[in-house]
Design a protein around this motif. Structure first.
Motif, mmCIF file in Angstrom:
data_model
loop_
_atom_site.group_PDB
_atom_site.id
_atom_site.type_symbol
_atom_site.label_atom_id
_atom_site.label_comp_id
_atom_site.label_asym_id
_atom_site.label_seq_id
_atom_site.Cartn_x
_atom_site.Cartn_y
_atom_site.Cartn_z
ATOM 1 N N THR A 1 0.826 -1.208 0.000
ATOM 2 C CA THR A 1 0.000 0.000 0.000
ATOM 3 C C THR A 1 0.858 1.254 0.000
ATOM 4 O OG1 THR A 1 -1.822 -1.130 1.128
ATOM 5 C CG2 THR A 1 -1.787 1.267 1.254
ATOM 6 N N LEU A 2 1.908 1.265 0.810
ATOM 7 C CA LEU A 2 2.819 2.405 0.818
ATOM 8 C C LEU A 2 3.418 2.632 -0.568
ATOM 9 C CD1 LEU A 2 4.832 2.053 4.162
ATOM 10 C CD2 LEU A 2 2.993 3.675 3.644
ATOM 11 N N GLU A 3 3.790 1.538 -1.233
ATOM 12 C CA GLU A 3 4.399 1.669 -2.552
ATOM 13 C C GLU A 3 3.431 2.288 -3.558
ATOM 14 O OE1 GLU A 3 6.372 -0.942 -6.175
ATOM 15 O OE2 GLU A 3 5.067 -1.912 -4.727
ATOM 16 N N VAL A 4 2.206 1.751 -3.626
ATOM 17 C CA VAL A 4 1.289 2.267 -4.643
ATOM 18 C C VAL A 4 0.779 3.662 -4.281
ATOM 19 C CG1 VAL A 4 0.601 0.021 -5.546
ATOM 20 C CG2 VAL A 4 -0.677 1.004 -3.649
ATOM 21 N N MET A 5 0.746 3.986 -2.986
ATOM 22 C CA MET A 5 0.323 5.326 -2.578
ATOM 23 C C MET A 5 1.309 6.390 -3.025
ATOM 24 S SD MET A 5 -1.056 4.856 1.328
ATOM 25 C CE MET A 5 -0.969 6.624 1.673
ATOM 26 N N PHE A 6 2.567 6.170 -2.690
ATOM 27 C CA PHE A 6 3.555 7.240 -2.843
ATOM 28 C C PHE A 6 4.452 7.090 -4.070
ATOM 29 C CE2 PHE A 6 2.723 7.293 1.848
ATOM 30 C CZ PHE A 6 2.065 8.512 1.860
ATOM 31 N N ARG A 7 4.696 5.858 -4.516
ATOM 32 C CA ARG A 7 5.552 5.672 -5.687
ATOM 33 C C ARG A 7 4.760 5.552 -6.976
ATOM 34 N NH1 ARG A 7 9.729 0.983 -4.826
ATOM 35 N NH2 ARG A 7 10.294 1.734 -6.901
ATOM 36 N N LYS A 8 3.543 5.039 -6.884
ATOM 37 C CA LYS A 8 2.726 4.839 -8.085
ATOM 38 C C LYS A 8 1.590 5.853 -8.199
ATOM 39 C CE LYS A 8 5.101 1.132 -9.114
ATOM 40 N NZ LYS A 8 6.054 1.132 -10.252
ATOM 41 N N GLY A 9 1.471 6.751 -7.219
ATOM 42 C CA GLY A 9 0.510 7.840 -7.331
ATOM 43 C C GLY A 9 -0.929 7.481 -7.062
ATOM 44 N N ALA A 10 -1.192 6.361 -6.357
ATOM 45 C CA ALA A 10 -2.574 5.941 -6.140
ATOM 46 C C ALA A 10 -3.293 6.772 -5.088
ATOM 47 C CB ALA A 10 -2.610 4.463 -5.730
ATOM 48 N N LEU B 1 2.020 10.011 8.015
ATOM 49 C CA LEU B 1 2.807 9.264 7.023
ATOM 50 C C LEU B 1 3.745 10.191 6.253
ATOM 51 C CD1 LEU B 1 0.229 6.730 5.533
ATOM 52 C CD2 LEU B 1 2.238 6.197 6.922
ATOM 53 N N ARG B 2 3.256 11.365 5.886
ATOM 54 C CA ARG B 2 4.074 12.282 5.089
ATOM 55 C C ARG B 2 5.258 12.831 5.886
ATOM 56 N NH1 ARG B 2 -1.399 14.799 2.608
ATOM 57 N NH2 ARG B 2 -1.348 13.814 0.548
ATOM 58 N N GLN B 3 5.095 12.966 7.180
ATOM 59 C CA GLN B 3 6.160 13.500 8.020
ATOM 60 C C GLN B 3 7.138 12.423 8.474
ATOM 61 O OE1 GLN B 3 4.040 15.393 11.217
ATOM 62 N NE2 GLN B 3 3.011 16.854 9.857
ATOM 63 N N ALA B 4 6.776 11.164 8.311
ATOM 64 C CA ALA B 4 7.574 10.066 8.859
ATOM 65 C C ALA B 4 8.768 9.749 7.963
ATOM 66 C CB ALA B 4 6.709 8.824 9.015
ATOM 67 N N PRO C 1 11.267 6.831 6.354
ATOM 68 C CA PRO C 1 10.828 5.570 5.744
ATOM 69 C C PRO C 1 10.583 4.438 6.742
ATOM 70 C CG PRO C 1 12.519 6.571 4.399
ATOM 71 C CD PRO C 1 12.406 7.426 5.634
ATOM 72 N N GLU C 2 11.474 4.257 7.715
ATOM 73 C CA GLU C 2 11.266 3.170 8.657
ATOM 74 C C GLU C 2 10.055 3.418 9.546
ATOM 75 O OE1 GLU C 2 14.673 2.014 10.881
ATOM 76 O OE2 GLU C 2 15.693 1.145 9.136
ATOM 77 N N GLU C 3 9.860 4.656 9.958
ATOM 78 C CA GLU C 3 8.689 4.974 10.777
ATOM 79 C C GLU C 3 7.414 4.790 9.970
ATOM 80 O OE1 GLU C 3 6.737 8.570 13.473
ATOM 81 O OE2 GLU C 3 8.487 8.967 12.206
ATOM 82 N N ALA C 4 7.451 5.143 8.675
ATOM 83 C CA ALA C 4 6.269 4.959 7.826
ATOM 84 C C ALA C 4 5.872 3.488 7.762
ATOM 85 C CB ALA C 4 6.544 5.497 6.421
ATOM 86 N N GLN C 5 6.871 2.599 7.700
ATOM 87 C CA GLN C 5 6.564 1.178 7.725
ATOM 88 C C GLN C 5 5.955 0.765 9.058
ATOM 89 O OE1 GLN C 5 9.626 -1.483 6.336
ATOM 90 N NE2 GLN C 5 10.310 -0.056 4.756
ATOM 91 N N TRP C 6 6.462 1.351 10.144
ATOM 92 C CA TRP C 6 5.930 1.062 11.476
ATOM 93 C C TRP C 6 4.444 1.448 11.551
ATOM 94 C CZ3 TRP C 6 8.086 -1.097 15.879
ATOM 95 C CH2 TRP C 6 7.393 -0.898 17.077
ATOM 96 N N LEU C 7 4.093 2.525 10.891
ATOM 97 C CA LEU C 7 2.725 3.037 10.918
ATOM 98 C C LEU C 7 1.830 2.428 9.846
ATOM 99 C CD1 LEU C 7 3.613 6.850 11.226
ATOM 100 C CD2 LEU C 7 2.828 5.366 13.088
ATOM 101 N N ALA C 8 2.407 1.670 8.934
ATOM 102 C CA ALA C 8 1.712 1.311 7.699
ATOM 103 C C ALA C 8 0.458 0.486 7.928
ATOM 104 C CB ALA C 8 2.661 0.575 6.754
#
Length: 533
Positions: free
Chosen positions: A417-426, A460-463, A465-472
């Protein structure tokens, strides 16, 4: 099973309060298929429900390694009742390829629900899909699979890698007109009944990691008519016993490349997306059957001088079941609608495809959680007898346990989900769909959803990368719940005030973290609607 189930022999389509409203909302051609789904509801509530229970209790698949002449065959022996039923169920896979719709396919999967039987269908469908889209030269195999004259499978998992496809070690080398595979597939659903499988493997010289994987078609028999792979053993499982699953050994195995080798990981992820939608439909179908069993129980059983469903605590639990199932079903078929509009795309994909993949992750992860919660609660509503194998409810609870694990657990869904949200623009189309929808509603509950969305995205935007995974994982849950709240409000526009009530109950419970409002005590249209069918 006739003494173990309240809903055996009933039409499971007619009993369902939400399936038809959801289908009408997301599927413009739904009316064309209503009578077909009603007929399937008879099968789902009759022979399919009974055979699933029979296989689970009395007739699990057995591995037969040799024929009478001593030849190695590695075939699973199925109950004759299961074999006959599978012949009827094969048509579930036909609709998307013969002028129909994915909505039709997944609605039938939802009504069937049994993970073992539906698994056989969906892994077969994945092979049909791969051939239809990327390997049309094998259309004869596709037609055999569609006719129920053969069965398919998807063999990706390896013991050292699990959900990490990049860790796969199975090797592929070119040998004249065919490829040869060497490796082990640790958990292979359909082992022993599979005639054609799609298998991930790494061609010689391909890079390490997931992008080095290609996808191959592997027939059970090689060109000389000999066994092309071996089934080492079948697995003992807690549930899903109708599908034989085992360890498959690939040794000098003939295989045929699907599409382009360098695009293999993308084809594999397409197949997984298809399977995740099936997982969501199955999870909600199990939850519904459990709810119907429990609801009937509460109307027939008395305690403290009145039927169970007259007690406030029971009505609270019935409300929980109704809210979770309506919400999960709405999200599932919104994801199906997105898939319907994107499944013909090929790599490189458009934003429409990435958004469909994004919604699928939300649906798969959240419905699995709702499904296990619903079946557990339904079993509890039966009291002590719900825990014993004498009643259908115990099997439904066991079967639901697999839905959070198959096709990637919540941790995998969250990372994807993180990948498609931020890298693929979903994220952009998600916000474009659900923020205006919630703003138009303008209720306190819709504002709760908007505030939860804003807070989650800000974190998520302020986190890092590792923290974003923790919150994912929690973020995925919140995004799914925001979408569900908006979708339930949307259903009110086509199916009435009941869905406003469901949306408000859902938002207060899962986004605000409060107990369900007590006004639901006097709202049987929320928690007891199925009896109107």
């Amino acid at each position: 099973m006739q003494f173990q189930s309240y809903i055996l022999g009933s039409n499971h389509f007619d009993l369902d309060p939400d399936l038809w409203p959801v289908l009408q909302h997301f599927w413009p051609q739904a009316d064309t298929w209503r009578e077909d789904l009603r007929r399937f509801g008879v099968l789902a509530g009759g022979a399919a429900y009974r055979v699933a229970d029979h296989v689970d209790r009395e007739s699990r698949p057995l591995l037969v390694m040799h024929d009478l002449d001593g030849n190695r065959i590695d075939r699973a022996r199925l109950s004759p009742a299961q074999e006959a039923l599978l012949g009827e169920l094969a048509a579930v896979n036909a609709s998307p390829y013969q002028g129909g719709s994915w909505h039709h396919h997944f609605a039938q999967g939802y009504l069937l629900a049994d993970p073992g039987l539906y698994c056989i269908l969906t892994i077969t469908n994945c092979v049909i899909y791969a051939i239809h889209k990327y390997a049309p030269e094998f259309s004869v195999w596709k037609e055999n699979l569609l006719a129920g004259e053969a069965w398919g499978a998807t063999w990706m998992t390896e013991v050292q890698g699990g959900s990490d496809l990049g860790a796969n070690l199975t090797r592929a080398r070119m040998d004249g007109e065919v490829w040869r595979l060497e490796g082990d597939k640790y958990f292979s659903s359909g082992a022993g009944i599979t005639d054609y499988a799609v298998v991930s493997a790494r061609p010689e010289g391909a890079p390490v990691g997931p992008k080095g994987l290609a996808l191959f078609l592997v027939p059970r028999l090689d060109r000389a008519g000999h066994l092309n792979y071996r089934v080492r053993r079948l697995k003992e499982k807690l549930a899903t016993r109708a599908v034989p699953s085992g360890e498959v050994e690939l040794a000098n195995t003939e295989a045929y490349l699907v599409g382009k080798a360098e695009e293999g990981i993308y084809y594999t992820l397409e197949v997984l997306t298809l399977s995740r939608l099936a997982n969501a439909a199955g999870a909600m179908g199990l939850a519904r059957k459990a709810q119907l069993e429990a609801l009937t129980r509460t109307k027939r059983r008395t305690a403290f001088g009145k039927t169970l469903d007259a007690h406030p605590l029971i009505r609270r639990d019935l409300t929980d079941l109704a809210v979770r199932i309506a919400g999960g079903l709405a999200l599932t078929f919104r994801a199906v609608q997105a898939w319907e509009g994107a499944w013909s795309e090929r790599p490189p994909y458009s934003s429409r495809y990435h958004y469909a993949r994004f919604l699928t992750h939300l649906a798969k992860a959240r419905t699995a959680e709702h499904g296990t919660s619903c079946t557990q609660l339904a079993m509890e509503l039966f009291g002590g007898v719900g825990f014993v194998e004498d009643f259908a409810i115990a099997r439904l609870a066991r079967e639901a346990l697999i839905t959070p694990i198959w096709e990637g657990p919540a941790n995998v869904q969250a990372l994807d989900t993180l990948e498609v949200m931020f890298r693929k623009g979903a994220l952009e189309p998600f916000l474009g769909e659900f923020v205006p929808a919630l703003e138009r509603v303008g209720t306190p509950s819709s504002r709760i959803a908007l505030e939860a969305l804003e807070k989650t995205l800000a974190r998520l935007r302020q986190a890092e990368p590792e923290e974003a995974q923790w919150l994912a994982k929690e973020s995925l849950r919140t995004l799914a719940d925001v979408a569900i709240t908006a979708l339930l409000y949307g259903l009110a526009g086509t199916s009435g005030e009941r869905y406003v009530k469901l949306a408000e109950l859902y938002a207060s419970r899962f986004l605000k973290g409060e107990e369900y409002s007590s006004w639901a005590l006097s709202a049987p249209e929320v928690w007891g609607r199925h009896l109107e069918g």
